[in-house]
Write a protein that holds these residues in place. Structure first.
Motif: not given
Ligand code: HEM
Ligand code: HEM
Length: 124
Positions: A8-9, A30-39, A45-46
């Motif tokens: 899944v990672s 404005q999507y930087t934090s979306t991108h950062a947390h997907i990665n 993490s996974l």
């Protein structure tokens, strides 16, 4: 569960880099934090959890690891959706979504800590 976490990672990795590239080209930061947390919560993490569970199958092949997997993979998509909502100033939907998603991810991390300390013994 180690292999499942790793599989899944790499899906998050693929989505994360595509979002990063599209965001950069379109200059939609404005999507930087979306991108950062997907990665970072998805890919990094996974993958790390998957490697840890592969090295220590006594922790990886447990019911706790399986529950942790689902908490993370229900919570993280909600958190990612909430970050997209925040990027579009949809706070009234974004805040409850972020709260539920964030709490599910934290719950999964708590299970990870319990599992690692409960099942992994130092090898001599
Ligand atoms: C093809 C791959 C990638 C592209 C094109 C890309 C692109 C970007 C862009 C355009 C930004 C915004 C920079 C800014 O706001 O000035 C960004 C931020 C970020 N990226 Fe990526 N990225 C990629 C891969 C990754 C990977 C693999 C990770 C983590 C494992 C990552 C983690 C981050 C983080 C944490 C930030 C936020 C940095 C900050 O807060 O200043 N990115 N990325
Ligand atoms: C339940 C878990 C988490 C929640 C609820 C959370 C929430 C947040 C929030 C609200 C921000 C600010 C976003 C913004 O200013 O637009 C942020 C930024 C950031 N977080 Fe997290 N986070 C979590 C876990 C993590 C983890 C595990 C990592 C790293 C492995 C991480 C790395 C980052 C980075 C690099 C930034 C700066 C990104 C940017 O420039 O927007 N976060 N996080």
């Amino acid at each position: 569960m180690g292999a499942r976490f790793i599989q899944v990672s790499v899906i998050y990795f693929l989505i994360g880099v595509v979002v990063g590239l599209v965001m950069g080209i379109a200059e939609q930061f404005q999507y930087t934090s979306t991108h950062a947390h997907i990665n970072l919560l998805g890919w990094a993490s996974l993958a790390l959890i998957g490697v840890i569970y592969s090295v220590f199958p006594e922790a990886g092949n447990t019911k706790l690891a399986s529950v942790q997997f689902w908490l993370h993979n229900i919570g993280l998509p909600l958190l990612i959706i909430s970050m997209i909502l925040f990027a579009n100033n949809l706070l009234s939907v974004g805040i409850p979504t972020a709260s539920v998603g964030g709490l599910l991810v934290i719950a999964s991390v708590v299970l990870f800590v319990v599992n690692v300390f409960g099942k992994i013994k130092a090898r001599t």
